[in-house]
Design a protein around this motif. Structure first.
Motif, mmCIF file in Angstrom:
data_model
loop_
_atom_site.group_PDB
_atom_site.id
_atom_site.type_symbol
_atom_site.label_atom_id
_atom_site.label_comp_id
_atom_site.label_asym_id
_atom_site.label_seq_id
_atom_site.Cartn_x
_atom_site.Cartn_y
_atom_site.Cartn_z
ATOM 1 N N LEU A 30 -9.265 6.483 -0.393
ATOM 2 C CA LEU A 30 -9.208 5.124 0.151
ATOM 3 C C LEU A 30 -9.637 4.039 -0.822
ATOM 4 C CD1 LEU A 30 -10.286 5.142 3.891
ATOM 5 C CD2 LEU A 30 -8.013 4.863 2.914
ATOM 6 N N TYR A 31 -10.944 3.714 -0.857
ATOM 7 C CA TYR A 31 -11.402 2.605 -1.696
ATOM 8 C C TYR A 31 -11.813 3.139 -3.066
ATOM 9 C CZ TYR A 31 -11.555 0.408 2.902
ATOM 10 O OH TYR A 31 -11.236 -0.064 4.141
ATOM 11 N N THR A 32 -10.844 3.705 -3.780
ATOM 12 C CA THR A 32 -11.151 4.391 -5.033
ATOM 13 C C THR A 32 -11.502 3.423 -6.157
ATOM 14 O OG1 THR A 32 -8.796 4.366 -5.506
ATOM 15 C CG2 THR A 32 -9.672 6.346 -4.468
ATOM 16 N N ARG A 46 -16.226 -6.793 -0.927
ATOM 17 C CA ARG A 46 -16.401 -6.186 0.402
ATOM 18 C C ARG A 46 -17.540 -5.175 0.371
ATOM 19 N NH1 ARG A 46 -10.308 -6.111 -0.247
ATOM 20 N NH2 ARG A 46 -9.859 -8.133 0.675
ATOM 21 N N TYR A 49 -8.807 -6.306 9.134
ATOM 22 C CA TYR A 49 -9.514 -5.704 8.002
ATOM 23 C C TYR A 49 -11.015 -5.670 8.326
ATOM 24 C CZ TYR A 49 -5.076 -6.856 5.852
ATOM 25 O OH TYR A 49 -3.740 -6.942 5.591
ATOM 26 N N HIS A 99 -20.209 1.107 -4.798
ATOM 27 C CA HIS A 99 -19.269 1.392 -5.889
ATOM 28 C C HIS A 99 -20.110 1.997 -7.009
ATOM 29 C CE1 HIS A 99 -15.567 1.036 -8.170
ATOM 30 N NE2 HIS A 99 -16.274 0.572 -9.181
ATOM 31 N N GLN A 138 -20.398 -2.429 2.542
ATOM 32 C CA GLN A 138 -20.543 -1.439 3.596
ATOM 33 C C GLN A 138 -21.938 -1.586 4.187
ATOM 34 O OE1 GLN A 138 -17.994 1.185 3.680
ATOM 35 N NE2 GLN A 138 -16.975 -0.134 2.201
ATOM 36 N N TYR A 182 -9.722 11.030 5.149
ATOM 37 C CA TYR A 182 -10.342 10.162 4.155
ATOM 38 C C TYR A 182 -11.804 10.493 3.846
ATOM 39 C CZ TYR A 182 -6.224 7.559 5.595
ATOM 40 O OH TYR A 182 -4.950 7.204 5.935
ATOM 41 N N ASP A 217 -9.893 -2.469 -4.538
ATOM 42 C CA ASP A 217 -9.839 -2.445 -3.079
ATOM 43 C C ASP A 217 -11.021 -3.172 -2.448
ATOM 44 O OD1 ASP A 217 -7.569 -0.728 -3.265
ATOM 45 O OD2 ASP A 217 -8.929 0.926 -3.699
ATOM 46 N N LEU A 218 -12.010 -3.506 -3.249
ATOM 47 C CA LEU A 218 -13.228 -4.116 -2.722
ATOM 48 C C LEU A 218 -13.313 -5.601 -3.047
ATOM 49 C CD1 LEU A 218 -15.681 -1.236 -3.739
ATOM 50 C CD2 LEU A 218 -14.511 -1.552 -1.562
ATOM 51 N N SER A 234 -15.233 10.811 1.825
ATOM 52 C CA SER A 234 -15.794 9.975 0.760
ATOM 53 C C SER A 234 -15.795 10.740 -0.558
ATOM 54 C CB SER A 234 -17.197 9.504 1.124
ATOM 55 O OG SER A 234 -18.001 10.611 1.453
ATOM 56 N N ASP A 286 0.814 -1.216 0.000
ATOM 57 C CA ASP A 286 0.000 0.000 0.000
ATOM 58 C C ASP A 286 0.846 1.263 0.000
ATOM 59 O OD1 ASP A 286 -2.319 -1.642 0.291
ATOM 60 O OD2 ASP A 286 -1.825 -1.861 2.406
#
Lengths: 533, 533
Positions: free
Chosen positions: B217-219, B271, A444, B192, B273, B305, B223-224, B307, A223
């Motif tokens: 972060l989870y761009t 992943r 995580y 997403h 949310q 971070y 990452d998901l 959103s 990362d």
């Protein structure tokens, strides 16, 4: 004469556990688990090590930056694994490298690769030598005419710092303290602190996908990497330096985890942090490890991203003098270079208390909170742990760790099955009970990285075989429970059988093609990652 | 009859810009930049499209799930790029696929791969068909006997939900709204949201490394992803489902970005949310885009971070009716399923004000803040943007976007050079000024992802050539300034020349080996990513 690195254990010759630390550890093992030391094997003296003559005559351009001095060959014969340690005290240096090269720059590496490819010599890339999985142990099969370990420590500079992007270009051979010292004048830090920090290198971290300081978010060195430069026998790979990209499969991700089998990482641009200004640490006690784990799950899914959120079970606390075995400990830390973290900590602490945690240390903004209570005691032990092995192995006590990662839905079954398997394997192999403990190293939102440790008294005559039997049983159990064979210890030679199971077959064939392209003669770290097709 | 998808533009046949939106857009372009529409080309009627006879007779087991119906062949002739749109209105369907297959399950895919490998037929994987880079445009060179587009929309289920880990196993052909509908009953969401959300699929997102809702972060979808299942002509690859791993080079990262050239992604664990409960949005105006960018840099390095943390320049605001061109807009949002985000927003807003930002909307915890002021006006325009092209192309107005990512140290030079090059290319190619704008789509601590848009009046007779000349100039400029050829639009056929420059040569050779292993006959998406060796 400068103080030298130990060839029989961790760090420098003048460093080891103190007498107090030793007696605390032995009494914890004996009183808690009936694990008692056998007769002590002395550290092998350099003169008594039976080192075969070097099989290689290095050509002058390589000889120039290489050595076949016995101390160097002995030092580079092993990493820091349990089987490495057992063989050291058994005086088995039969596979010592024939020479150790200290390349000064990429041109030296290319000379070395060209010669070794031609001369059928195996090369073992070596950063700080901290591998606990046989990654730098030059135990080679196949038709090689000799082995040269390639120590990257001369390529250790911080070459460029970009304060605007908070990034630096650093050579692969830079050890943790070296690169941090180079960054300090700029007010910046990588803050990647694996337990091996002092004696491991940026290139080694990238090659092994090292896990660092941060328990959430930036867990792996992966990362923190903006680009990678790798020199391979087939040529040089330099990926474009970028904060993010979506252009095809990531070239960096082929080099991350390549474990010295595809090339040597000579440089990387890495992402840095400003120095930490705000910090908060709190500790909570739980009667039960799994109860603590449920609190960790809750915290992991809040989006708070603590820098530390680890649990340590009663067994591990007890062995390390940080608890009486009656409770598990949850440690939560937040840190920031920008803003106070009290609000973050308050919410995480609320999750911990909601889950039944009893405050051990509740530091709030006390900058020394992480040094107090069980939290502080365990932290101190953690820093000293790498010194345990060279003390316990010669006493006939196996002391090893293994780690994995698993999604939350399968964590509790894995925890039970792996724990039971480890205890049963110790019992069956050694005829006595051992001590088996668990903590979380990283967490995580979708699952933890459980980290197991075990101690047991071994038969000095068959200590290696006993270790291997236990290792096989626990690795099989990790795989059967759905975990990864490694979250951050890497594969090396020790995990290779399970890695081959875990890796999708077709992906293995693609990796073999990559190996054939980048290292056509298969000279780089034979036995690690993938075989030459 | 069910409402059908448009074959000449975005979405369903009954959807397009409203009369008000159209006149707002035209008058912004005319009054602001002198860009005026030419005579309007009508939408090509299905009957007037000159479609060659299908060159293929599909064997019964494939014919069973396939069609050669003209509407289907026409619909699958293009994606959503500017050159696609120009060719549609020029009635050039000369490269239409010979058939469209709708496999129902992996067994159908395997049948298809086996037949196509044998019969020398090219297969074009197709998710939602939203590619803006020619990724699904079946414009094939080489000795293929025909082309079949493989539409994955029948493999669109949410197969399994793991509420404990907050993860789900979802089929590759599931479109955004479909998968969100499947997750909703569980109180979970992937969140997403690429601009193409309604008409793009999970498999397409993974294959193209899609960029989503989260600006930090989870761009990327990368990452998901917990694991990926891909069916290739050479076999099936299933990576182990894990929250994190350090076991060798990541197999997922070979599939992420493979753009349909190595296999078809049939499933992934992703992943999730929990549903957002707390939200805050604020907007700030700056006289200057680069001044706003410096505030974004400060915010990106706080560790907060957000959103959303995007800036939009005056030109883009003006064209979209969200500003008068006199200011750039910074939008900051925080969201959480767990805790109020006021403290986060307060600190980010402080950074914005410290950098000279004047509040546009300062919503605090107003749940509708993101709908108000310039922030709200731009947001509404953003959602409608995909409909612009089918309106402007037939009027002879080029309207295209391109995007990159760059570290902060090189951002300002890139911004100037790319902007100047784009304006100069438009002037030189069309003989008139265009409108060139910039925003940030995603932001990292070490650099932003700048997103450029341009509009210009073209010569209807040479619109395609004019577009390509501009495209070449801007792509060369992005590469020369150190950016990536794509942050999240993917490579497709249109970016291939620059991707070949950006990709390290040796890594390209490794990818070619991977292609040879997984798709030995080179039937999958020829021309995209890498050629068969």
């Amino acid at each position: 004469m400068a103080i030298r690195l130990k060839y029989w254990g961790w760090g420098y010759e003048n460093e080891s556990l103190t007498a107090t630390e030793k007696s605390q550890l032995l009494s914890a093992l004996a009183e808690g688990y009936g694990i008692r030391p056998g007769p002590e094997l002395p550290v092998p003296g350099l003169a008594e090590i039976d080192l075969a003559d070097s099989r290689l005559r290095l050509p002058a351009p390589i000889d120039h930056f290489s050595t076949a001095e016995p101390y160097e060959r002995v030092l580079h014969s092993f990493g820091q694994s349990q089987p490495d340690s057992i063989r050291i005290f058994a005086r088995d240096f039969s596979h010592a490298p024939d020479a150790v090269a200290y390349p000064r720059h990429e041109a030296d590496l290319i000379t070395l690769f060209d010669w070794a490819s031609e001369a059928q010599v195996a090369l073992i890339p070596y950063g700080g030598g901290s591998s606990v999985v046989g990654g730098v142990t030059p135990d080679i099969n196949g038709g090689f005419r000799g082995t040269v370990t390639v120590n990257t420590s001369r390529m250790n500079g911080v070459l460029e710092v970009d304060p605007l992007s908070r990034a630096a270009r650093i050579q692969g051979g830079a050890r943790g303290p070296e690169l941090e010292a180079g960054l300090k004048p700029h007010g910046l830090t990588l803050r990647h602190f694996p337990q091996s920090f002092e004696h491991s290198t940026l290139g080694g971290w990238i090659a092994t996908r090292s896990g660092g300081h941060f328990a959430t978010l930036y867990t792996h060195i992966d990362d923190l990497v903006e680009n990678v430069t790798m020199v391979t026998p087939g040529g040089r790979i330099v990926s474009r330096r970028l904060p993010g990209s979506g252009a095809g499969p990531s070239p960096d991700r082929l080099m991350l985890g390549s474990e010295g089998s595809l090339g040597i990482i000579t440089e990387a641009w890495v992402r840095l942090q400003a120095r930490v200004r705000f910090k908060a640490t709190a500790g909570f006690r739980y009667p039960d490890f799994l109860q603590a784990a449920r609190s960790v799950r809750a915290i992991s899914q809040t989006g708070l991203y603590p820098s530390n959120v680890r649990i340590v079970d009663g067994v591990e606390l007890g062995i390390n003098g940080a608890g009486d075995g009656s409770f598990a400990l949850l440690v939560i830390s937040f840190e920031s270079s920008d803003h106070p973290v009290d609000v973050w900590m308050a919410r995480a602490a609320e999750c911990a208390r909601d889950g039944g945690g009893i405050p051990d240390v509740e530091g709030g903004s006390d900058p020394d909170a992480h040094l107090k209570g069980s939290v502080g005691a365990w932290r101190n032990a953690f820093i000293r742990m790498p010194y345990n092995r060279e003390f316990l192995t010669p006493l006939g006590i196996i002391s090893d760790t293994f780690e994995t990662a698993i999604t939350w839905d399968r964590f509790e079954p894995l925890y039970h099955e792996v724990g039971q398997t480890t205890r049963a394997a110790i019992r069956s192999v050694t005829g006595a009970e051992g001590a088996v403990s668990c903590r979380f190293s990283h967490v995580y939102p979708d699952g933890p990285a459980p980290y197991f440790a075990f101690h047991c008294a071994a038969d000095p005559a068959s200590m290696q075989e006993q270790w291997w039997e236990i290792k096989q049983a626990v690795s099989d159990a990790v795989m059967a429970a759905g975990g990864t064979i490694t979250h951050h210890h890497a594969i090396g030679r020790d995990h290779r059988p399970w890695y081959d199971q875990q890796r999708p077959g077709l992906f293995g064939e693609v990796l073999a093609k990559a190996k054939g392209q980048l290292d056509p003669k298969g000279i780089l770290n034979p036995g690690v990652l993938v075989d030459t097709p």
